[in-house]
Design a protein around this motif. Structure first.
Motif, PDB file in Angstrom:
ATOM      1  N   ILE A  27       0.881  -1.187   0.000  1.00 22.50           N
ATOM      2  CA  ILE A  27       0.000   0.000   0.000  1.00 22.50           C
ATOM      3  C   ILE A  27       0.907   1.222   0.000  1.00 22.50           C
ATOM      4  O   ILE A  27       1.672   1.440   0.946  1.00 22.50           O
ATOM      5  CB  ILE A  27      -0.935   0.070   1.218  1.00 22.50           C
ATOM      6  N   GLY A  28       0.851   2.000  -1.078  1.00 29.35           N
ATOM      7  CA  GLY A  28       1.716   3.178  -1.232  1.00 29.35           C
ATOM      8  C   GLY A  28       2.537   3.042  -2.501  1.00 29.35           C
ATOM      9  O   GLY A  28       3.056   1.958  -2.799  1.00 29.35           O
ATOM     10  N   ARG A  29       2.639   4.135  -3.242  1.00 32.34           N
ATOM     11  CA  ARG A  29       3.380   4.083  -4.520  1.00 32.34           C
ATOM     12  C   ARG A  29       4.366   5.240  -4.640  1.00 32.34           C
ATOM     13  O   ARG A  29       4.598   5.771  -5.721  1.00 32.34           O
ATOM     14  CB  ARG A  29       2.401   4.103  -5.693  1.00 32.34           C
ATOM     15  N   VAL A  43      10.086   6.862  -3.009  1.00 30.61           N
ATOM     16  CA  VAL A  43      11.077   6.572  -1.968  1.00 30.61           C
ATOM     17  C   VAL A  43      10.781   5.250  -1.256  1.00 30.61           C
ATOM     18  O   VAL A  43      11.699   4.572  -0.793  1.00 30.61           O
ATOM     19  CB  VAL A  43      11.208   7.761  -0.989  1.00 30.61           C
ATOM     20  N   VAL A  44       9.513   4.842  -1.200  1.00 26.58           N
ATOM     21  CA  VAL A  44       9.199   3.584  -0.509  1.00 26.58           C
ATOM     22  C   VAL A  44       8.404   2.615  -1.400  1.00 26.58           C
ATOM     23  O   VAL A  44       8.916   1.571  -1.817  1.00 26.58           O
ATOM     24  CB  VAL A  44       8.436   3.798   0.822  1.00 26.58           C
ATOM     25  N   HIS A  72      -2.998   2.178  -3.822  1.00 26.78           N
ATOM     26  CA  HIS A  72      -2.815   3.610  -3.548  1.00 26.78           C
ATOM     27  C   HIS A  72      -4.152   4.220  -3.190  1.00 26.78           C
ATOM     28  O   HIS A  72      -5.136   3.481  -2.978  1.00 26.78           O
ATOM     29  CB  HIS A  72      -2.180   4.282  -4.773  1.00 26.78           C
ATOM     30  N   SER A  73      -4.213   5.546  -3.163  1.00 28.09           N
ATOM     31  CA  SER A  73      -5.420   6.200  -2.643  1.00 28.09           C
ATOM     32  C   SER A  73      -6.640   5.980  -3.552  1.00 28.09           C
ATOM     33  O   SER A  73      -7.764   6.199  -3.124  1.00 28.09           O
ATOM     34  CB  SER A  73      -5.171   7.696  -2.444  1.00 28.09           C
ATOM     35  N   LEU A  92      -9.968  -1.713  -1.204  1.00 22.70           N
ATOM     36  CA  LEU A  92      -8.610  -1.845  -0.667  1.00 22.70           C
ATOM     37  C   LEU A  92      -8.509  -2.954   0.390  1.00 22.70           C
ATOM     38  O   LEU A  92      -7.604  -3.802   0.324  1.00 22.70           O
ATOM     39  CB  LEU A  92      -8.162  -0.502  -0.080  1.00 22.70           C
ATOM     40  N   VAL A 102       1.964   4.076   3.850  1.00 24.01           N
ATOM     41  CA  VAL A 102       0.908   5.020   3.517  1.00 24.01           C
ATOM     42  C   VAL A 102       1.120   6.384   4.173  1.00 24.01           C
ATOM     43  O   VAL A 102       0.917   7.429   3.548  1.00 24.01           O
ATOM     44  CB  VAL A 102      -0.472   4.468   3.994  1.00 24.01           C
ATOM     45  N   LYS A 130      -0.544   7.053   7.156  1.00 25.55           N
ATOM     46  CA  LYS A 130      -1.825   7.343   7.840  1.00 25.55           C
ATOM     47  C   LYS A 130      -1.914   6.466   9.086  1.00 25.55           C
ATOM     48  O   LYS A 130      -1.954   5.220   8.978  1.00 25.55           O
ATOM     49  CB  LYS A 130      -3.011   7.033   6.930  1.00 25.55           C
ATOM     50  N   MET A 150      -4.253   3.099   9.783  1.00 25.35           N
ATOM     51  CA  MET A 150      -5.259   2.952   8.732  1.00 25.35           C
ATOM     52  C   MET A 150      -5.554   1.484   8.415  1.00 25.35           C
ATOM     53  O   MET A 150      -6.664   1.106   8.058  1.00 25.35           O
ATOM     54  CB  MET A 150      -4.772   3.654   7.466  1.00 25.35           C
ATOM     55  N   VAL A 153       5.640   0.077   7.455  1.00 23.20           N
ATOM     56  CA  VAL A 153       6.711   1.041   7.173  1.00 23.20           C
ATOM     57  C   VAL A 153       6.362   2.426   7.726  1.00 23.20           C
ATOM     58  O   VAL A 153       7.214   3.291   7.875  1.00 23.20           O
ATOM     59  CB  VAL A 153       6.973   1.121   5.644  1.00 23.20           C
ATOM     60  N   GLY A 154       5.112   2.636   8.051  1.00 18.46           N
ATOM     61  CA  GLY A 154       4.626   3.962   8.444  1.00 18.46           C
ATOM     62  C   GLY A 154       5.286   4.512   9.699  1.00 18.46           C
ATOM     63  O   GLY A 154       5.593   3.764  10.629  1.00 18.46           O
ATOM     64  N   ASN A 167       4.173   7.718  11.962  1.00 14.33           N
ATOM     65  CA  ASN A 167       3.185   8.794  12.072  1.00 14.33           C
ATOM     66  C   ASN A 167       3.122   9.308  13.504  1.00 14.33           C
ATOM     67  O   ASN A 167       3.366   8.552  14.448  1.00 14.33           O
ATOM     68  CB  ASN A 167       1.794   8.250  11.707  1.00 14.33           C
ATOM     69  N   ASP A 216       1.314   2.633  10.319  1.00 18.77           N
ATOM     70  CA  ASP A 216       0.116   2.656   9.476  1.00 18.77           C
ATOM     71  C   ASP A 216      -0.835   1.526   9.861  1.00 18.77           C
ATOM     72  O   ASP A 216      -1.967   1.474   9.388  1.00 18.77           O
ATOM     73  CB  ASP A 216       0.510   2.448   7.999  1.00 18.77           C
ATOM     74  N   GLY A 261      11.964   0.863  11.103  1.00 18.39           N
ATOM     75  CA  GLY A 261      12.749   2.080  11.343  1.00 18.39           C
ATOM     76  C   GLY A 261      14.115   1.784  11.946  1.00 18.39           C
ATOM     77  O   GLY A 261      15.110   2.428  11.595  1.00 18.39           O
TER      78      GLY A 261
HETATM   79  P1  NAP Z   1       3.940   9.413   0.603  1.00 20.33           P
HETATM   80  O1  NAP Z   1       4.912   9.928  -0.384  1.00 20.33           O
HETATM   81  O2  NAP Z   1       2.990  10.374   1.246  1.00 20.33           O
HETATM   82  O3  NAP Z   1       3.074   8.257  -0.103  1.00 20.33           O
HETATM   83  C1  NAP Z   1       1.986   7.691   0.526  1.00 20.33           C
HETATM   84  C2  NAP Z   1       1.328   6.695  -0.386  1.00 20.33           C
HETATM   85  O4  NAP Z   1       0.203   6.165   0.298  1.00 20.33           O
HETATM   86  C3  NAP Z   1       0.836   7.286  -1.692  1.00 20.33           C
HETATM   87  O5  NAP Z   1       1.148   6.429  -2.769  1.00 20.33           O
HETATM   88  C4  NAP Z   1      -0.681   7.395  -1.501  1.00 20.33           C
HETATM   89  O6  NAP Z   1      -1.429   7.158  -2.665  1.00 20.33           O
HETATM   90  C5  NAP Z   1      -0.921   6.237  -0.557  1.00 20.33           C
HETATM   91  N1  NAP Z   1      -2.132   6.500   0.218  1.00 20.33           N
HETATM   92  C6  NAP Z   1      -2.444   7.610   0.916  1.00 20.33           C
HETATM   93  N2  NAP Z   1      -3.658   7.472   1.474  1.00 20.33           N
HETATM   94  C7  NAP Z   1      -4.117   6.262   1.119  1.00 20.33           C
HETATM   95  C8  NAP Z   1      -5.310   5.556   1.378  1.00 20.33           C
HETATM   96  N3  NAP Z   1      -6.302   6.079   2.129  1.00 20.33           N
HETATM   97  N4  NAP Z   1      -5.445   4.323   0.843  1.00 20.33           N
HETATM   98  C9  NAP Z   1      -4.470   3.780   0.094  1.00 20.33           C
HETATM   99  N5  NAP Z   1      -3.308   4.403  -0.180  1.00 20.33           N
HETATM  100  C10 NAP Z   1      -3.150   5.637   0.320  1.00 20.33           C
HETATM  101  O7  NAP Z   1       4.650   8.666   1.802  1.00 20.33           O
HETATM  102  P2  NAP Z   1       6.083   7.874   1.819  1.00 20.33           P
HETATM  103  O8  NAP Z   1       7.199   8.838   1.755  1.00 20.33           O
HETATM  104  O9  NAP Z   1       6.022   6.756   0.838  1.00 20.33           O
HETATM  105  O10 NAP Z   1       6.043   7.290   3.294  1.00 20.33           O
HETATM  106  C11 NAP Z   1       5.048   6.362   3.680  1.00 20.33           C
HETATM  107  C12 NAP Z   1       5.172   6.111   5.170  1.00 20.33           C
HETATM  108  O11 NAP Z   1       6.439   5.522   5.426  1.00 20.33           O
HETATM  109  C13 NAP Z   1       5.127   7.382   6.021  1.00 20.33           C
HETATM  110  O12 NAP Z   1       4.477   7.091   7.249  1.00 20.33           O
HETATM  111  C14 NAP Z   1       6.575   7.694   6.284  1.00 20.33           C
HETATM  112  O13 NAP Z   1       6.782   8.417   7.480  1.00 20.33           O
HETATM  113  C15 NAP Z   1       7.127   6.291   6.390  1.00 20.33           C
HETATM  114  N6  NAP Z   1       8.577   6.192   6.140  1.00 20.33           N
HETATM  115  C16 NAP Z   1       9.259   5.392   6.978  1.00 20.33           C
HETATM  116  C17 NAP Z   1      10.618   5.224   6.823  1.00 20.33           C
HETATM  117  C18 NAP Z   1      11.334   4.267   7.751  1.00 20.33           C
HETATM  118  O14 NAP Z   1      12.558   4.214   7.778  1.00 20.33           O
HETATM  119  N7  NAP Z   1      10.602   3.444   8.512  1.00 20.33           N
HETATM  120  C19 NAP Z   1      11.290   5.909   5.808  1.00 20.33           C
HETATM  121  C20 NAP Z   1      10.561   6.685   4.911  1.00 20.33           C
HETATM  122  C21 NAP Z   1       9.180   6.815   5.098  1.00 20.33           C
HETATM  123  P3  NAP Z   1      -1.434   8.198  -3.916  1.00 20.33           P
HETATM  124  O15 NAP Z   1      -0.152   7.931  -4.637  1.00 20.33           O
HETATM  125  O16 NAP Z   1      -2.633   7.797  -4.685  1.00 20.33           O
HETATM  126  O17 NAP Z   1      -1.498   9.568  -3.324  1.00 20.33           O
END
Ligand code: NAP
Length: 289
Positions: free
Chosen positions: A168-170, A173-174, A193-194, A199, A213, A215, A218, A233-234, A236, A248, A269
């Motif tokens: 879940i997420g596109r 970076v992830v 994705h959103s 889903l 994601v 969120k 979620m 991976v989330g 938040n 997430d 993390g």
């Molecule tokens: P991002 O750029 O905001 O991407 C979020 C993705 O989730 C998007 O593809 C979005 O879809 C999708 N999404 C949002 N709402 C949704 C929903 N209701 N249903 C289904 N999909 C949904 O975030 P990111 O940078 O990939 O990071 C994702 C998470 O990983 C965050 O919590 C971030 O803090 C965490 N993270 C963790 C690490 C770690 O080391 N653990 C490192 C980096 C990031 P759309 O493309 O359609 O908008």
């Protein structure tokens, strides 16, 4: 390492194993005359960046990596920053280059990212490195977070070949690189994705469910099924506990229902910075060859 999958897949022991391996390889490189070196650039004082930089420094110290941090004022000229990147790119002492993103809004970040040569791009900042991940070319480095997820899955021996993996997420970076790494491990991959319809039903069908994601909680118990491995991976801000963080995945309600799940904090993390160290060591080993 364990032979059967544990229910709670914590990051601590995975990170410890990666760090022990990194230190051994780092000492071997140093004995042969080269100390692995990472150049880190931070612009301004964003608290998240300062916190992550501290973690990078501590991990590098533990892996005997020389971590050269350069802090620049928030109003540094783009040309000055570009020059520092060019200099690190050609400096044979430096094996890996990392900068905190996003850069100031006035900077041409895509162009600056391309100043990092693939061989030193230890967190996959350039398009060339990203393209290599999509081409299945293992000569570069995938971003540290998706790499850390793959380390977790490997360590806990979660089967991937022929299995259904749902991401879940596109994001670049992830989500997307993670999907490519899972594909390279012969999983059958679905990216949600959103705009994904049904889903929860798509997620329930997965053998391995990976949430990236952003969120809080979620992914509820309705998204999961028994025998699943869930990777969260989330990161938040926890709306229920001010000052704390959560993933997430609704961990408390999901864990009892599935085969295994990673916690937040204490999961992916913890492995991410250790993975950065591993990438620096690998870059140094390749340079030594
Ligand atoms: P991002 O750029 O905001 O991407 C979020 C993705 O989730 C998007 O593809 C979005 O879809 C999708 N999404 C949002 N709402 C949704 C929903 N209701 N249903 C289904 N999909 C949904 O975030 P990111 O940078 O990939 O990071 C994702 C998470 O990983 C965050 O919590 C971030 O803090 C965490 N993270 C963790 C690490 C770690 O080391 N653990 C490192 C980096 C990031 P759309 O493309 O359609 O908008």
């Amino acid at each position: 390492m364990t032979n059967e999958i544990k229910k709670e897949l914590t990051g601590k022991e995975v990170a410890a194993a990666i760090m022990a391996d990194a230190l051994a390889r780092s000492e071997k490189l140093a004995a042969a005359g080269h100390r692995p070196t990472l150049a880190v650039f931070r612009i301004g004082e964003r608290p998240d960046d300062v916190f992550y930089e501290g973690s990078i420094k501590r991990h590098c110290e533990r892996a005997a990596i020389d971590c050269r941090c350069t802090t620049l004022p928030a109003d540094v000229a783009e040309s000055e920053f570009a020059e520092l990147l060019r200099s690190a790119a050609t400096n044979p002492e430096i094996d890996g280059i990392f900068f905190f993103s996003p850069l100031p809004k006035t900077f041409d970040e895509p162009t600056l990212r391309e100043l990092i040569p693939a061989a030193k791009d230890v967190d996959c900042l350039s398009k060339a490195s990203a393209a290599a991940v999509f081409c299945g070319d293992e000569s570069g480095f995938a971003p540290c977070t998706p790499s850390a997820v793959m380390e977790m899955l490997r360590y806990y021996q979660v089967p991937l070949a022929g299995k259904r993996a749902v991401v879940i997420g596109r994001s670049l970076v992830v989500g997307k690189p993670l999907a490519m790494l899972l594909l390279a491990a012969n999983a059958t991959v679905t990216i949600c994705h959103s705009r994904t319809e049904n889903l929860a039903a798509v997620c329930r069908d997965a053998d391995v469910l990976l949430a990236a994601v952003g969120k809080a909680r979620m992914v509820t118990a309705d998204f999961v099924s028994e025998n699943q491995t869930v990777i969260d991976v989330g990161v938040n801000a926890d709306p229920e506990n001010p000052g704390k963080m959560c993933g997430d995945v609704d961990y408390a309600n999901v864990l009892p229902k599935v085969a295994a799940c990673t916690p937040v904090p204490g999961g992916v993390g913890l492995v991410t910075t250790a993975t950065l160290c591993r990438h620096v060591i690998e870059a140094a080993e390749r340079a030594a060859k």
